[in-house]
Design a protein around this motif. Structure first.
Motif, mmCIF file in Angstrom:
data_model
loop_
_atom_site.group_PDB
_atom_site.id
_atom_site.type_symbol
_atom_site.label_atom_id
_atom_site.label_comp_id
_atom_site.label_asym_id
_atom_site.label_seq_id
_atom_site.Cartn_x
_atom_site.Cartn_y
_atom_site.Cartn_z
ATOM 1 N N GLU A 82 6.755 -16.706 -23.932
ATOM 2 C CA GLU A 82 6.678 -18.096 -23.502
ATOM 3 C C GLU A 82 5.498 -18.769 -24.198
ATOM 4 O O GLU A 82 4.488 -18.124 -24.480
ATOM 5 N N THR A 83 5.625 -20.044 -24.462
ATOM 6 C CA THR A 83 4.505 -20.825 -24.988
ATOM 7 C C THR A 83 4.188 -21.920 -23.986
ATOM 8 O O THR A 83 5.014 -22.792 -23.724
ATOM 9 N N LEU A 84 2.999 -21.865 -23.427
ATOM 10 C CA LEU A 84 2.589 -22.791 -22.378
ATOM 11 C C LEU A 84 1.455 -23.663 -22.908
ATOM 12 O O LEU A 84 0.329 -23.191 -23.086
ATOM 13 N N PHE A 85 1.757 -24.930 -23.161
ATOM 14 C CA PHE A 85 0.729 -25.869 -23.615
ATOM 15 C C PHE A 85 0.029 -26.413 -22.374
ATOM 16 O O PHE A 85 0.604 -27.186 -21.604
ATOM 17 N N THR A 86 -1.210 -25.985 -22.176
ATOM 18 C CA THR A 86 -1.913 -26.263 -20.922
ATOM 19 C C THR A 86 -2.952 -27.370 -21.025
ATOM 20 O O THR A 86 -3.552 -27.738 -20.019
ATOM 21 N N ALA A 87 -3.189 -27.890 -22.236
ATOM 22 C CA ALA A 87 -4.172 -28.963 -22.423
ATOM 23 C C ALA A 87 -3.630 -29.964 -23.431
ATOM 24 O O ALA A 87 -3.095 -29.567 -24.470
ATOM 25 N N SER A 88 -3.778 -31.248 -23.132
ATOM 26 C CA SER A 88 -3.164 -32.285 -23.960
ATOM 27 C C SER A 88 -3.869 -32.487 -25.293
ATOM 28 O O SER A 88 -3.304 -33.085 -26.201
ATOM 29 N N ASP A 89 -5.093 -32.001 -25.441
ATOM 30 C CA ASP A 89 -5.842 -32.222 -26.676
ATOM 31 C C ASP A 89 -6.065 -30.935 -27.465
ATOM 32 O O ASP A 89 -6.899 -30.894 -28.357
ATOM 33 N N ILE A 90 -5.319 -29.881 -27.143
ATOM 34 C CA ILE A 90 -5.398 -28.611 -27.868
ATOM 35 C C ILE A 90 -4.018 -28.274 -28.395
ATOM 36 O O ILE A 90 -3.046 -28.284 -27.647
ATOM 37 N N TRP A 91 -3.931 -27.954 -29.676
ATOM 38 C CA TRP A 91 -2.602 -27.713 -30.258
ATOM 39 C C TRP A 91 -2.053 -26.333 -29.956
ATOM 40 O O TRP A 91 -0.850 -26.103 -30.034
ATOM 41 N N VAL A 92 -2.909 -25.405 -29.627
ATOM 42 C CA VAL A 92 -2.457 -24.033 -29.463
ATOM 43 C C VAL A 92 -2.041 -23.788 -28.011
ATOM 44 O O VAL A 92 -2.676 -24.270 -27.083
ATOM 45 N N PRO A 93 -0.955 -23.056 -27.789
ATOM 46 C CA PRO A 93 -0.531 -22.754 -26.421
ATOM 47 C C PRO A 93 -1.112 -21.444 -25.907
ATOM 48 O O PRO A 93 -1.620 -20.619 -26.673
ATOM 49 N N VAL A 94 -1.035 -21.261 -24.610
ATOM 50 C CA VAL A 94 -1.196 -19.934 -24.031
ATOM 51 C C VAL A 94 0.140 -19.213 -24.244
ATOM 52 O O VAL A 94 1.188 -19.713 -23.855
ATOM 53 N N VAL A 95 0.088 -18.079 -24.899
ATOM 54 C CA VAL A 95 1.295 -17.282 -25.134
ATOM 55 C C VAL A 95 1.396 -16.251 -24.013
ATOM 56 O O VAL A 95 0.451 -15.503 -23.763
ATOM 57 N N ARG A 96 2.559 -16.250 -23.316
ATOM 58 C CA ARG A 96 2.723 -15.337 -22.183
ATOM 59 C C ARG A 96 3.884 -14.373 -22.438
ATOM 60 O O ARG A 96 4.984 -14.786 -22.790
ATOM 61 N N MET A 156 -8.325 -23.698 -21.538
ATOM 62 C CA MET A 156 -6.938 -23.256 -21.488
ATOM 63 C C MET A 156 -6.652 -22.448 -20.223
ATOM 64 O O MET A 156 -5.577 -22.555 -19.632
ATOM 65 N N LEU A 157 -7.615 -21.650 -19.789
ATOM 66 C CA LEU A 157 -7.437 -20.895 -18.553
ATOM 67 C C LEU A 157 -7.382 -21.834 -17.351
ATOM 68 O O LEU A 157 -6.528 -21.667 -16.466
ATOM 69 N N ASP A 158 -8.251 -22.828 -17.311
ATOM 70 C CA ASP A 158 -8.218 -23.788 -16.214
ATOM 71 C C ASP A 158 -6.888 -24.540 -16.183
ATOM 72 O O ASP A 158 -6.312 -24.767 -15.121
ATOM 73 N N GLY A 159 -6.404 -24.923 -17.365
ATOM 74 C CA GLY A 159 -5.121 -25.617 -17.431
ATOM 75 C C GLY A 159 -3.948 -24.731 -17.042
ATOM 76 O O GLY A 159 -2.912 -25.214 -16.588
ATOM 77 N N LEU A 160 -4.121 -23.425 -17.204
ATOM 78 C CA LEU A 160 -3.055 -22.479 -16.889
ATOM 79 C C LEU A 160 -2.783 -22.395 -15.391
ATOM 80 O O LEU A 160 -1.721 -21.944 -14.966
ATOM 81 N N LYS A 161 -3.728 -22.820 -14.583
ATOM 82 C CA LYS A 161 -3.611 -22.691 -13.133
ATOM 83 C C LYS A 161 -2.300 -23.281 -12.609
ATOM 84 O O LYS A 161 -1.654 -22.707 -11.721
ATOM 85 N N ALA A 162 -1.891 -24.412 -13.168
ATOM 86 C CA ALA A 162 -0.658 -25.060 -12.700
ATOM 87 C C ALA A 162 0.589 -24.244 -13.008
ATOM 88 O O ALA A 162 1.638 -24.452 -12.390
ATOM 89 N N VAL A 171 -2.186 -14.656 -23.497
ATOM 90 C CA VAL A 171 -3.066 -14.478 -24.653
ATOM 91 C C VAL A 171 -3.952 -15.717 -24.795
ATOM 92 O O VAL A 171 -3.456 -16.834 -24.949
ATOM 93 N N LEU A 172 -5.274 -15.492 -24.774
ATOM 94 C CA LEU A 172 -6.241 -16.584 -24.836
ATOM 95 C C LEU A 172 -7.230 -16.340 -25.973
ATOM 96 O O LEU A 172 -7.445 -15.198 -26.388
ATOM 97 N N PRO A 173 -7.856 -17.420 -26.456
ATOM 98 C CA PRO A 173 -8.842 -17.272 -27.530
ATOM 99 C C PRO A 173 -10.155 -16.714 -27.011
ATOM 100 O O PRO A 173 -10.391 -16.626 -25.804
ATOM 101 N N PHE A 222 -1.051 -34.586 -26.590
ATOM 102 C CA PHE A 222 0.238 -33.918 -26.572
ATOM 103 C C PHE A 222 0.743 -33.770 -25.140
ATOM 104 O O PHE A 222 -0.033 -33.760 -24.184
ATOM 105 N N GLU A 223 2.047 -33.619 -25.025
ATOM 106 C CA GLU A 223 2.633 -33.361 -23.721
ATOM 107 C C GLU A 223 2.331 -31.930 -23.282
ATOM 108 O O GLU A 223 2.303 -31.010 -24.105
ATOM 109 N N LEU A 224 2.111 -31.748 -21.998
ATOM 110 C CA LEU A 224 1.976 -30.412 -21.456
ATOM 111 C C LEU A 224 3.351 -29.790 -21.284
ATOM 112 O O LEU A 224 4.368 -30.494 -21.195
ATOM 113 N N SER A 225 3.393 -28.484 -21.244
ATOM 114 C CA SER A 225 4.662 -27.799 -21.026
ATOM 115 C C SER A 225 5.154 -28.042 -19.600
ATOM 116 O O SER A 225 4.341 -28.191 -18.670
#
Length: 332
Positions: free
Chosen positions: A199-213, A231-237, A220-222, A52-55
Motif C-alpha cells: 500500500e502507498t499511504l500519502f500522509t502529508a500534503s507537502d511531502i511527495w513520498v508515501p508511507v509504504v505499508r 509522516m508518522l504523525d500523519g499516519l495516525k488517521a 516503511v519510514l525515512p 497534494f491530496e492525502l490518500s
C-alpha cells in the motif's frame, strides 16, 4: 555539475533516509543533527503553494472491530551500530505508541544487510500488529530497505507512478534536477521503487513520498527525524488505534529519597496492585532522587495511588513535561 549543487548534494547524502530529495546547505540527521537553512526540508516545494491530496482511509487491515495492540520498531543503519549516529526516531516512536495505547514490545537496530532486514521484518510482522522501519530508503547503494522487504514478502519491485509524479511536480523548478544525467535520475527514481503489492499511504500534503505499508502492518519510514515524525504523525488517521478506554494513563511522582530507601514500599505496592493491571516503576536520577511511575487504565485509581505514593515517599506529582525537562530530553 555546478559546484553549489555538488556541495549540497554531498551534504544530503550524508544522513540516512531520503538522500538527495532537495538541495540543502545543512540538514537534520536521522538521529537529530542540527538543521540549518534548507529548501523545503520536509519534502515540500521551494514555495509553499504545492499541496497534494492525502490518500483515502483504507479498510482496517486487521479486520473490522480490531485494533493495534502490539508494535515493534526496526531501525536500519550501519552508522547507528558503529556509533557515528545517535538514533532518536525510536524514542519518538515509543512515545507515539504509549500516547496511542499501543504496547511497544521491541526495538531492534540492524545493519544495512539484506539478510538481517529480511529475517527481522518477517519475524516482527508475524508477531506484532504494527511495525515500523526507519532508514535505508534513499538513492545510494546502501539504501536497500525497499528491495530487502520486497524479497522478505516475495514481491517484485516496481516504480510507483503517483510517487514519481509527485516527485517530478516538486522538482520541476529545481535547476539541479534538470542538470542530472540518466544515471543520476535512475538513482533518484529508486526512491519510488516499492514492493509491488504494498500500500502507498500519502500522509502529508507537502511531502511527495508515501508511507509504504506491507502485510497491512509493516510501515516503511525515512530516517530523517523531521520527515519521520511528520509522516508518522500523519499516519495516525490510517491506523486502527485502540479506543480511549484502552489507552493507559501514566502518573509520575518525584521523590528526593534514594531508591534503596523506597524499594521495600514499592515492592509491596506492586504486589498489592498488580491484579488491577497497574504497573509500578522506579527511575533514579543519580544524586537527585527517583521518579516513581504508575501506569494503568483507570485514571482515577492511578491518581488515588499517586497520593499514597507522595505521602509514603515524601514526593510530589510531576507532569510529563517536567520529567522531560529534568532528564534533559526536551529537544528529543
Amino acid at each position: 555539475m555546478p559546484s553549489t549543487f555538488r556541495m549540497s548534494y554531498k551534504l544530503f547524502l550524508h544522513p540516512r533516509g531520503f538522500h538527495g530529495l532537495f538541495p540543502m546547505t545543512s540538514i537534520t540527521h536521522s538521529s537529530g543533527r542540527t538543521a540549518g537553512a534548507r529548501t523545503a526540508a520536509t519534502g515540500g516545494a521551494p514555495s509553499s503553494d504545492i499541496r497534494f491530496e492525502l490518500s483515502p482511509i483504507p479498510p482496517n487491515p486487521l479486520g473490522e472491530g480490531r485494533w493495534i495492540k502490539t508494535a515493534g520498531a526496526l531501525i536500519v543503519g550501519d552508522e547507528i551500530l558503529n556509533g557515528k549516529t545517535l538514533e532518536r526516531n525510536s524514542n519518538y516512536f515509543a512515545r507515539y505508541c504509549f500516547e496511542n495505547g499501543i504496547d511497544l514490545k521491541r526495538i531492534e537496530v540492524i545493519p544495512d544487510e539484506e539478510g538481517e532486514i529480511i529475517e527481522a521484518s518477517r519475524r516482527m510482522a508475524f508477531k506484532y500488529d504494527f511495525v515500523i522501519t526507519s532508514g535505508g530508503i534513499g538513492p545510494t547503494h546502501d539504501d536497500i530497505t525497499y528491495a530487502s522487504l520486497a524479497k522478505a514478502f516475495n514481491q517484485p519491485l516496481v516504480h510507483h507512478a503517483e510517487t514519481l509524479r509527485r516527485m517530478a511536480e516538486l522538482s520541476k523548478h529545481r535547476s539541479w534536477v534538470h542538470n542530472q544525467n540518466a544515471e543520476q535520475r535512475r538513482a533518484r527514481e529508486r526512491m519510488a521503487l516499492f514492493p509491488a503489492d504494498a500500500e502507498t499511504l500519502f500522509t502529508a500534503s507537502d511531502i511527495w513520498v508515501p508511507v509504504v505499508r506491507l502485510e497491512g502492518k509493516l510501515c516503511v519510514l525515512p530516517g530523517i527525524p523531521s520527515l519521520f515524525q511528520k509522516m508518522l504523525d500523519g499516519l495516525k488517521a490510517f491506523l486502527p488505534l485502540p479506543p480511549p478506554s484502552e489507552r493507559p494513563f501514566r502518573h509520575q511522582i518525584f521523590t528526593p529519597l534514594q531508591e534503596s530507601t523506597i524499594a521495600p514500599y514499592l515492592t509491596e505496592l506492586q504486589e498489592r496492585v498488580k491484579r488491577e493491571g497497574i504497573r509500578v516503576g522506579s527511575y533514579p536520577l543519580p544524586m537527585k532522587g527517583v521518579f516513581v511511575s504508575l501506569i494503568g487504565l483507570n485514571e482515577g485509581r492511578i491518581r488515588e495511588l499517586g497520593k499514597e505514593v507522595e505521602g509514603r515517599t515524601q514526593g510530589k506529582a510531576v507532569t510529563e513535561q517536567e520529567v522531560r525537562e529534568t532528564k534533559g530530553l526536551v529537544n528529543l
